[in-house]
Scaffold this active site. Structure first.
Site, PDB file in Angstrom:
ATOM      1  CG  ASP A   1      -8.270 -57.824 -29.554  1.00  0.00           C
ATOM      2  OD1 ASP A   1      -7.010 -58.202 -29.225  1.00  0.00           O
ATOM      3  OD2 ASP A   1      -8.266 -57.036 -31.117  1.00  0.00           O
TER       4      ASP A   1
ATOM      5  CG  ASP B   1      -6.680 -55.307 -29.991  1.00  0.00           C
ATOM      6  OD1 ASP B   1      -5.151 -55.476 -29.720  1.00  0.00           O
ATOM      7  OD2 ASP B   1      -7.060 -55.241 -31.045  1.00  0.00           O
TER       8      ASP B   1
ATOM      9  CG  ASP C   1     -10.308 -54.399 -34.094  1.00  0.00           C
ATOM     10  OD1 ASP C   1      -9.369 -55.159 -33.423  1.00  0.00           O
ATOM     11  OD2 ASP C   1      -9.699 -54.450 -35.514  1.00  0.00           O
TER      12      ASP C   1
END
Lengths: 341, 1227
Positions: B868, B433, B864
């Protein structure tokens, strides 16, 4: 709320007096995976010297063992065929089963070299599966030690005979080897010492001093030798030796010892009674007379193995040394690396 | 209110694009089509029909319904069920079941071994496992007990009486003091604070530490004192218990008035009370029916690839086992013959296994016999050992590694599962990410655009990077006018100190600042001065915006449920400071579908304004007509900000007439009190008022790259790992970030597949969906095939060229179509880096599983945020960043680290070592058990295939569990090929893991060859050398002497072979190897001395009295291992592994202590010893050695337990909480 302790930003290290410093250090090294260690790297020098060292160690040991084995004089005489009269050659099993025929047989052996006392007398059986699963467990160690009360079903079918327990029970005891040997040299009887042929631990602890043979070989089928019911099992050394079952299907067992030196060229007369049936399953019977050295009987294997391993180590060491000298692998040759620099 | 905030800010200046498919809500974990597991936080279970009615303060009335009590039990077993259930769990493992079968077989007469042989190892393994289970369950039980007995004050009659949590009943009225935990889900009635508000912390639920406001209904505000509270006889109608943490629908009927209830009046079990003396509440859901408890469930764990390969190995071993048995069985059928009279085959009771008249039965039964005999070929203790090693690796190594400990946030790495350690050593694809993972997620207000004017002179790192690429030199350096503080990094004097009044549009500026100061859900904490105040915000973006307002002179310092206080300076004239309060009438909260947030407020002069901020796309759709000039320039600014890597938000306002507002408010209240689909209705109502907005401008927030990210990415790509960035950003931003991270460089051939072409835009403008889809598909197909061909061409011409692929979410949607999937996969696998931009969480997961399933490569996802989660679950290994944002990602992950750069340590050091270690352990187990069994196999041929055992029962049964067990554990824990620093210095070493160098069939077969050789050497040498007498007394060896000798040689050989496998040898290797051999001698002395009626009696003493014993014992290990040694020498000499080369290159270096550089914070005067201790002391202490690998019970319980002196399991969210705690505790 803050149960886990916060970041202690103070400079002074926190000292936990309850734990010894060594423990702290160990835990640090352990969790950070930095325990002191040595990192053996198999460099050419190591390889060459290891092989060399192996050779240096093995070859002398090999020669010493080999010479010890070579000093042993061994006479091997297979007699199972020779001791059958010509007329029964075609029908050996009938011969051996016929109780009415005398089984006595004489053989003469020439002593090739001087044999120093004690000369061990072995009988060797081949194709005899003392290590078969059914055979091995057909015994009762408890009965051998404590007597008939401990007769075990493992002994079947030689457990009971005529309604009474058999002591010693089981197939092993039942098939006790019963060829006997007498020796004479120049018409003079050689004394055979039949004591002390079993391991001490067996005699002292595995066979009872109060246990006497009982109801033995009283069944319809007779397997092998009989036992004197007046002698306790712990003194029946033939039985004890027999009952330490052999590891392989071809084995020797100690019969006794001749406690006189034999000279080279002596002719030994062997008077044997060929009682034991190895004919029905094609087994061999062999008489072995052998002296012994510190390494035991005649067995070149250990010495040869040592010499082989040792010399091939030396050869390896030399090959590597040659390679190392002719086309040395550059110790830090990065071209071996799989990635490009 | 926080959920999905990220999704909004992530969507940035997305003007022109359609928002629907690319960002579809990040608050709920989207489940992949092949979900590997489920996380329930936030996922709503279907509700039971109907609703429950609760009579507050009236136990009798409630008694009829029989609500569940408030005591909880999280234990898996009780005394009665422990053994049956625990054993059942154990026997669900195939290995255990196999050994159970073998054990049962060994009780039957066909067995050649006594049951002990198989029972002992099995029971030891079971005992160890059950002990662990029992211990864990006992901890849970103690935990439960402490929680159930926590005191609580409940209203009985007219006074507070102390009772315990477990005695609480639905409908009770309870009092909770400050910092206390809520014992059940409560209806919030009254608080000591004015206006009936209280502040709660939900850290235990979701890891968020910011305080949240809950507000009681006005009707119930006075029930604070026990006298008043006893008068309360409300009737509560609400939904059935469910697991949705963020919703609640219900009505309170009090004195014939129905008042709607919202989640705002609900205090969830597990949260704690803050900044409030005490509150009074009524119990709604108790015990297991509380929302937090309904959320807890076990998460099925992932299995590593190596473990799956291991299964195949075990299967192969089974095949070997059966063929060995078959050989033996056929042999036995042929061999058995009546001529061997001494077998007593005339026996009338002869068992069929020995009956030569039916050889088929003999062979058949002999198969069973031999299976029992050869059963140790399957290593029983393998799984237990590997599990133990992995447990230590994760709890002792990964969790305690100072290299992965983030000092600033006091966050150590956390292995949430120990199953996947070795998987970390084989990762080939990383899906990352961007926000919060590659970047810091420390948002700083950087630039803004007000009424078409850009403010802020700063230059971002990305701009510097872009400039560098184009050859322009940009001057870096902090300008003197720049102001920096947390959340604010702004350099433009035109707006500071009130200078904005001289700007062309001061009124707009004022609106801009007010919008920043008013339109948010931030909570101020601490002293009410600009210097000391702390803002508690759901997302760092929000805090940054409020901090910006503060710096511009609009200091927001206090919030009550109805009012926001702003200290405005420089409004009318210089130096004037004025405290202004704005009445907050409605808050239209943020969610990911709305992507905006609005506040309706009333000025003290009666002006009604709606302030709105949100993603550019949604704001622009709702703007009033006119003002096109500002709109146009703002779009330009938005795009400019976006390409500089900034996160943008649009700000707008609307003046409301009181008429319009009142009409709307009615509908709003109606929607708010509806019991069904409340959220949806609220969204619909919000649409009615969020229109005709006037654009104020936009903000740009910088999200800086995390420390060390470019270096880390470079290292990882050297290690052969391909990194894909999956982000919601727009194309330009994504490419810029990729440049900044050195994922893409100018010498790479780039393929860009984007939907932002004129052609597509034109078709889109026509609006025919079918046509759009058809055309898109064609275009994507065309681009893909073209790129693929080009890529192949490039790769053929030169191996040096590196490829990069950039694809946007919309194209990806079509590219993931089954028809194009293969082309996409082929293309992307040839690329060193891939950037997917504007992708939705679901697409992230799809891309991950495309590589995982399609290419069969090992994947790792790192992220995080909540968006995700699906990607983290889809990958082989999921890594969560435990940092700024909420904890959803961490809770779905397998490993949690504080910084992206720690991936280097996690993969290159821990993963690689773990892989090598586990490979060695597994292959060693395979080797040692195969050797043991093969010797037995060779013996079988000598015994007439009867299945006679060669080893003594106890020797064989303790072989695995004692005589050879410890050294392999030491190997699995301590073996290192090269040191940690070298592992990172030569990242290429990692490729050995990707290629699976150490657990290939080739490796296994080579070991099997050695195993055959060694077993033959051991068996034959012993057999041949003991065929004559072995000492000068001339006595002969029996079966047990020979077998003991062979076993002894085997044990020494196998233990020494282990040392040959080691790369490092510590003193523990010596101790364990020596100890293992010694333990055998000690055992055999005792054993063969004590059991008179065993064949083994006295053998060891007999053996050791002969010189033969020592000669053989020296010869056999040398002979057996010299072949191995030769092999190792040749392998290293001519075909060295990479790690062996590195070893040689650094052979003479001492391992530099890895802690250097970690402890520089003011500790320069410490000697190494002290700094070591200091470093260790800084690591957060573990509560206990126990780690709950799964969500077995909600984390807050450990708090009580630790207060009561029970060390509770360390939970993920404890660490999570700690991670986000740092801001508040440093005072």
């Amino acid at each position: 709320m803050d149960i886990d302790g916060d970041a202690t930003v103070e400079v002074t290290p926190e000292v936990r007096p309850t734990r010894p410093r060594r423990y702290d250090k160990f835990m640090y090294d352990f969790t950070q995976q930095s325990l002191p260690s040595c990192k053996p790297v198999l460099t050419p020098v190591w390889v060459i010297s290891t092989f060399l060292l192996m050779g240096i160690i093995c070859i002398p040991i090999g020669f010493v063992s080999l010479s010890a084995s070579q000093s042993v004089v061994e006479i091997v005489d297979r007699y199972d065929i020779g001791c059958i009269p010509e007329t029964f050659r075609g029908n050996k099993v009938d011969y051996i089963k016929d109780g009415s025929i005398s089984k006595n047989c004489s053989r003469s052996i020439e002593v090739p070299k001087q044999m120093k006392a004690p000369i061990h007398i072995y009988y060797q059986l081949d194709n005899y599966y003392q290590n078969h699963r059914r055979y091995v467990k057909s015994r009762s160690d408890k009965q051998l030690l404590y007597g008939s009360k401990h007769t075990d079903t493992a002994c079947q079918p030689e457990e009971y005979s005529n309604g009474f327990p058999v002591v010693p029970c089981g197939l092993i005891a039942w098939s006790l080897f019963n060829d006997t040997y007498r020796f004479s040299r120049r018409a003079e009887e050689l004394k055979v010492n039949r004591k002390n042929i079993a391991w001490k631990s067996d005699r002292d602890h595995k066979f009872g001093k109060e246990v006497f043979p009982f109801n033995f070989q009283n069944g319809t089928l007779i397997g092998g030798g009989n036992l004197d019911p007046n002698i306790p099992l712990s003194d029946q050394e033939d039985l004890i030796v027999w009952m330490r079952t052999a590891a392989l299907s071809s084995f020797r067992k100690l019969y006794g010892r001749i406690e006189e030196d034999l000279e080279a060229g002596d002719i030994i007369e062997v008077h044997l009674s060929n009682n034991y049936n190895t004919y029905s399953f094609g087994g061999k019977k062999t008489l072995v007379l052998s002296t012994s050295s510190w390494i035991g009987g005649k067995n070149d294997f250990l010495g040869m193995a040592y010499i082989c391993i040792g010399s091939s180590s030396i050869v390896m060491s030399l090959i590597f040394l040659l390679i190392h000298l002719r086309t040395p692998r550059p110790y830090l040759d990065t071209s071996y690396l799989s990635w490009n620099w | 209110m926080k959920k999905g905030w990220k999704a909004m800010t992530g969507s940035r200046s997305k003007f022109g694009g359609r928002s629907g498919e690319s960002e579809d809500g990040g608050d709920r974990p989207l489940v992949d089509r092949h979900p590997s597991r489920t996380v329930t936080l936030g996922r709503v279970q279907p509700q039971a029909p109907g609703h429950r009615t609760i009579y507050c303060n009236d136990r009798e009335a409630n008694a009829i319904v029989r609500f569940k009590g408030n005591s909880i039990s999280t234990t898996k077993y009780n005394i009665l069920t422990f053994f049956p259930k625990g054993l059942f769990e154990q026997f669900r493992r195939v290995a255990n079941l196999y050994f159970l079968t073998i054990s049962i077989l060994s009780f039957t007469p066909v067995s050649p071994v006594s049951p002990i042989t198989n029972i002992v190892p099995l029971s030891m393994v079971l005992f160890a496992s059950l002990l662990k289970e029992a211990w864990e369950d006992w901890k849970r039980f103690l935990n439960d007990k402490t929680i159930n007995n926590t005191p609580i004050e409940v209203l009985i009659g007219q006074e507070w009486q102390n009772t315990t949590w477990k005695d609480l009943q639905v409908g009770d009225v309870v009092k909770i003091k400050q910092d206390g935990f809520f014992p059940a889900d409560l209806l919030f009635l009254a608080s000591t604070n004015a206006d009936g508000v209280c502040y709660i912390e939900t850290a235990n639920l979701d890891g968020e530490t910011n305080l949240k406001i809950r507000k009681a209904l006005e009707k119930t505000w006075d029930f604070v004192s026990p006298e008043k509270a006893s008068e309360f006889k409300g009737e509560l109608q609400c939904e059935q218990p469910n697991n949705s943490l963020y919703t609640f629908t219900g009505n309170l009927i009090d004195q014939k008035q129905t008042v709607p209830l919202s989640p705002n009046q609900i205090l969830l079990r597990g949260c704690s009370l803050r900044n409030t003396v005490y509150i009074v509440g009524a119990v709604v859901f108790t015990g297991h029916e509380s929302k937090v408890m309904m959320n807890s469930m076990n998460v099925p764990s992932k299995r590593s690839t190596l473990e799956r390969k291991l299964d195949k190995l075990i299967l192969t071993l089974f095949c070997v086992l059966f063929s060995m048995c078959l050989v033996g069985a056929i042999g036995s059928g042929v061999f058995l013959n009546k001529k061997f009279y001494f077998f007593g085959l005339w026996d009338p009771n002869l068992r069929p296994e020995f009956n030569p008249n039916n050889r088929f039965v003999v062979a058949l039964l002999n198969i069973l016999t031999l299976i029992t005999l050869y059963s140790p070929i399957i290593p029983i203790s393998l799984y237990v050992s590997v599990e133990g090693i992995k447990f230590f690796q994760s709890t002792k190594y990964i969790n305690n590694d100072l290299h992965m400990y983030h000092f600033e946030s006091n966050t150590p790495a956390l292995a949430r599962t120990s199953n996947l350690n070795e998987e970390l050593g084989q990762v080939e694809y990383i899906f990352s990410d961007k926000t919060g993972t590659l970047t810091r997620n420390l948002m700083e207000f950087f630039k803004c655009s007000i009424a078409g004017e850009v403010y802020g002179a700063g230059i971002t790192e990305i701009e510097i990077g872009v400039a560098k690429r184009s050859g322009v030199k940009l001057k870096e350096g902090i300008s003197s006018t720049a102001i920096r503080e947390k959340g604010f990094n702004f350099d433009d004097a035109r707006l500071m100190q009130g200078s904005w009044r001289n700007e062309p549009n001061p009124d707009m500026c004022k609106e801009f600042f007010r919008c920043l100061a008013i339109c948010h859900t931030v909570l101020p904490e601490g002293e009410e001065t600009p210097e000391k105040i702390q803002y508690q915000a759901a997302s760092p973006d929000e805090a940054a915006l409020v901090a910006a307002a503060k710096n511009f002179g609009f200091f927001f310092y206090r919030r009550t449920p109805t009012l926001i206080y702003v200290r405005e300076s420089h409004v009318e004239k210089m130096g004037k400071v004025e405290d202004v309060s704005y009445e907050i009438l409605n808050v239209l909260e943020f969610n990911s579908t709305r992507k905006r947030q609005s506040v309706v407020c009333r000025y003290s002069d009666g002006r009604l304004v709606l302030y709105c901020k949100g993603a550019d796309t949604v704001i622009y759709e709702r703007l009033a007509t006119g003002n096109n000039e500002i709109k146009k320039t703002t779009i330009e600014h938005l795009e400019h900000f976006g390409s500089a890597g900034l996160r943008t938000l649009c700000l707008a306002y609307r003046d409301l007439s009181s008429d319009t507002y009142d009409k709307w408010n009615e509908k709003f209240i109606q929607a708010k009190s509806s019991l069904r689909d409340r959220e949806k209705k609220l969204d619909e109502v919000a649409e009615l008022i969020e229109k005709d907005l006037i654009l104020i401008g936009c903000t740009a927030i910088e999200d800086k790259l995390q420390e060390g990210v470019p270096e880390c990415i470079e290292t990882l790509s050297k290690a052969g790992i391909k990194i894909w960035v999956l982000t919601g950003d727009k194309l330009e931003t994504a490419i810029n970030i990729a440049y900044a991270c050195r994922l893409i460089s100018n010498d790479m051939k780039q393929f860009i597949i984007s939907s932002e072409t004129d052609e597509i835009r034109e078709i889109e403008s026509r609006g025919d969906q079918v046509e759009i889809a058809r055309h898109m598909k064609l275009t994507v197909k065309h681009m893909l095939t073209k790129s693929h061909e080009e890529a192949l061409q490039h790769l053929q011409t030169s191996s040096e060229v590196k490829l990069a692929l950039v694809i946007d979410g919309k194209c990806l949607m079509y590219a993931l179509d089954p028809a194009l999937r293969v082309t996409l996969l082929n293309l992307s696998l040839n690329c060193t880096s891939v950037v997917c931009c504007r992708v939705s969480p679901l697409q992230k997961a799809q891309v991950t599983s495309l590589v995982k399933k399609g290419a069969k490569k090992i994947t790792l996802s790192i992220g995080d945020g909540a968006n995700d989660v699906s990607m983290i679950q889809a990958a082989h290994v999921g890594v969560g960043i435990s940092g700024q944002e909420g904890m959803q990602a961490v809770m779905a992950s397998d490993f949690a680290i504080a910084q992206f750069r720690f991936l280097t340590d996690l993969l290159l050091v821990h993963g690689r070592w773990s892989y090598i270690r586990i490979c060695k352990v597994v292959t060693y187990f395979f080797y040692k058990n195969l050797t043991l069994t093969l010797i037995q196999f060779w013996f079988t041929f000598q015994t007439g295939y009867s299945g006679q055992r060669f080893y003594d029962d106890w020797f064989q049964s303790l072989y695995n569990v004692i005589f050879t067990s410890v050294p392999v554990l030491v190997l699995g824990l301590f073996d290192k090929d090269v040191s940690a620093s070298l592992s990172k210095q030569y990242p290429q070493l990692y490729k050995e893991g990707i290629r699976n160098t150490f657990f290939k069939w080739r490796v296994v077969v080579a070991l099997a060859v050695f195993s055959v050789y060694q077993s033959l050497v051991i068996y034959k040498f012993v057999a041949i050398s003991s065929s004559t007498s072995v000492d000068s007394t001339g006595r002969m060896f029996g079966l047990w002497d020979v077998s003991t000798m062979a076993f002894n040689c085997l044990l020494v050989t196998v233990n020494l072979r282990l040392l040959l496998m080691c790369n490092t040898i510590t003193k523990w290797h010596h101790i364990s190897v020596g100890g293992s051999i010694l333990s055998w001698y000690i055992f055999s002395f005792i054993y063969s001395g004590a059991f008179v009626n065993k064949g083994i009696y006295g053998t060891v003493f007999t053996l050791m009295s002969t010189g033969y014993f020592y000669l053989t014992l020296l010869l056999i290990p040398i002979a057996a291992l010299s072949f191995d040694f030769l092999f190792l020498a040749i392998q290293r000499w001519f075909f060295p592994y990479d790690h062996q080369m590195v070893q040689e290159m650094h052979a003479n270096e001492t391992d530099i202590s890895s802690s250097i550089g970690l402890v520089e914070v003011g500790t320069t005067q410490l000697n190494p010893e002290e700094s070591r201790r200091f470093a260790m002391a800084r690591l957060p202490r573990e509560g206990s050695k126990h780690t709950g690998f799964a969500f077995d019970s909600p984390g807050y319980e450990s708090f009580f337990a630790s207060q009561a002196g029970v060390l509770a399991p360390l939970k993920a969210w404890d660490v999570a909480r700690r991670a986000s705690m740092r801001g508040r505790k440093k005072k």
